[in-house]
Scaffold this active site. Sequence first.
Site, short mmCIF file in Angstrom:
data_model
loop_
_atom_site.label_atom_id
_atom_site.label_comp_id
_atom_site.label_asym_id
_atom_site.label_seq_id
_atom_site.Cartn_x
_atom_site.Cartn_y
_atom_site.Cartn_z
CG HIS A 264 -1.81 1.15 1.38
ND1 HIS A 264 -3.13 1.13 1.01
CD2 HIS A 264 -1.59 2.40 1.86
CE1 HIS A 264 -3.68 2.32 1.25
NE2 HIS A 264 -2.76 3.11 1.77
CD GLU A 265 1.38 3.60 3.81
OE1 GLU A 265 1.54 4.68 3.22
OE2 GLU A 265 0.36 3.33 4.47
CG HIS A 268 0.13 6.27 -0.51
ND1 HIS A 268 -0.86 7.02 -1.07
CD2 HIS A 268 -0.46 5.57 0.51
CE1 HIS A 268 -2.01 6.80 -0.41
NE2 HIS A 268 -1.79 5.93 0.55
CD GLU A 294 -5.88 5.26 0.72
OE1 GLU A 294 -4.89 5.98 0.89
OE2 GLU A 294 -6.03 4.17 1.31
ZN LIG Z 1 -3.08 5.19 1.99
#
Ligand SMILES: [Zn+2]
Length: 499
Positions: A264-265, A268, A294
């Site tokens: 996830h990160e 980003h 997101e």
């Molecule tokens: Zn996030």
Amino acid sequence: MNLEEKVIALKEHQKKLKAYNHASSLLFYDASTSMPPGAAQSMSDTMGVISGEIYSLTVNPTFQTLLHDLYAQREMLDFQTRREVEELHLEQEKMKEVPKEEVIAMEEAQNLANYNWETAKKTNDFSVFAPHLEKLIAMKKRYATYINPGGDVYDTLLNEFERGMTKAQMDPFFDALRKNLVPLIKVVGEAAQPDTSFLAGPFDIAAQKALSDYVMDVMGIDKNRCILRETEHPFTIEFSKDDVRITTKYLEDDLTSNLFSVVHESGHGMYELSVDDALRFSVLGAGATTAIHESQSRLWENYIGRSLPFCKLIFPKVKELFPMQMEGVTAEDFYRAVNVAKPSLIRTDADELTYALHVMVRYELEKRIFAEELSVSDLPAEWNRLYKEYLGIDVPDDARGVLQDAHWAGGAFGYFPSYALGTAYSAQIYEAMRTAVDVDACCEKGDFAPVRQWLTEKIYRHGMLYTAEELIEMTCGAAFDPACYVTYLERKFSTLYAR
Ligand SMILES: [Zn+2]
């Protein structure tokens, strides 16, 4: 000054602003990752001073005149410069209404609240955090009144994260999710559940760190410009397009928490690292909006990371690192286990299907707090009641309830809805990507260059040049449609649970 000289002054100003923001973010990052506990007050004082300097830079009379002139002549500027002027002008118009003492006081209060939230969560004691939360809410109400006098307070706060977003738009979005997802969750809950016993651990932390490393390599994130550290709550922070820090949290009894936090990160992080070079010192050199950001982390985490082809790709490494726990387990078993849909307590660990309901709880509570219908002292009980109503579960303590997220301690009220919106955006972006890129083949080869290239071309490189609406339209050839998200979830989970 002629127009050309004004543009040069504008670019110089942005470079300076970038440097101050760089310093401020570094301090925040240090406070979250390595600061000794006794330093909270002095760190908070320093950050207050820097915030004051950023404020002065934004609203000082010379810059106000420069920006005012450039705004009046914006039609004569190139596209990037015009967008920079528009963004800075909007920010200046807003900030000049907020007294400087208020900006500094808010920064200091947020830092102290953040520190006390950590203590409250560790000791499971909401009363440690409550007075700080009350203070922040009062400050945010004042802030909203300064920047949008007479406007609805919560709508003003929503707009800070996702421009143009209002309760009137979010309510039907959440209604649609509630209407479609709640029955699906019920069907899935009554179906036979996959075996998840092999995900209970214990999982050696050093081996989990090796897995994080491996996954970042597989995704192709540039480790020369991005590092991974540990924090209570995983996050991504960017200082420049050459320096992005991502964080994770390791749990001995949970392999997937760290695994999918890293994916996830990294999603980003990859976005920030791939913004066009021309935007390096520009105020536009960052992700478009919080929901678009997101959408990029969720696309990697859920749509790619939790797919069967991706699980097949990484499972040999998982087995190599955890041979005992994975004894007799296949990649398909692993895929089914990491996609188990089960109402749970912690939002960041929630499965794809129930995730939006966690966000819905926070949205409802924030709306009522800012409409003065709910007090801080009643917040834990209301939190617990809504978790029972939406997710059907009992919250055993505040550490796993109302204290679980860092957002309110950071003054980020109105942020949560963008998580659900971003997840819904990514369904549509992923669908568009699959018409151009063979994502399954990328997983088979372990080469995500085509995915990264497509995302860079369509989303990453543009930074904040376009609005969320424009980006979705440009990328997907259609306006945002939450039905893509619902259809994706229905298809994935009815297949997973049809056995
Ligand atoms: Zn996030």
